[in-house]
Design a protein around this motif. Structure first.
Motif: not given
Length: 152
Positions: A86-91, A132-133, A73-78
């Protein structure tokens, strides 16, 4: 310990991932290799099984330790300038990786892997916070996602 406002799961450690993968692969490898060698050498399955169990444990250990490097597992901030964009690009990026939306709220998203993502893929979670996400998931897939988000 997670804060009350965070819905993100704790990422799985290297050791936890290695043990899980080793345990899942050791027994099937032991049984199938024992059956294969017993039928090839025309000997009884019970006669070959002890060697097959040793081979399965060795394979499980090697496979678990190797694959855990990629799947821990990894946690990464964006950084997020515009959450809707961002949500559109994420999907789109998640779809390209073979992940489908599982749950979506205003600020928390989970994606489940399709068969296209691979048998070792597990869920990825994303939580939007102020500017951030935070992405939590298997290291290999999180890195691929970050790369797609940076280029997209």
């Amino acid at each position: 310990m997670k804060s009350a406002s965070s819905l993100l799961p704790e990422p799985r450690s290297y050791a936890g991932t290695a043990i899980m993968l080793g345990a899942i692969t050791a027994l099937p490898f032991a049984l199938l290799s024992s059956w294969l060698f017993a039928s090839m050498q025309q000997r009884s399955f019970g006669e070959i099984l002890p060697l097959g169990l040793c081979a399965g444990l060795s394979f499980g250990l090697f496979f678990g330790l190797t694959m855990a490097f990629f799947l821990k597992g990894e946690t990464a901030p964006v950084e997020v300038a515009n959450s809707k964009s961002f949500v559109s690009r994420l999907n789109v990026a998640m779809s390209q990786l073979g992940y489908n939306p599982a749950t979506q709220t205003e600020d928390f998203f989970t994606y489940k892997p399709s068969f296209q993502a691979g048998l070792a893929a597990v869920m990825i979670s994303v939580q939007l916070q102020e500017g951030r996400a935070v992405v939590v998931g298997p290291k290999m897939y999180v890195k691929k996602l970050l790369k797609r988000l940076a280029t997209g």
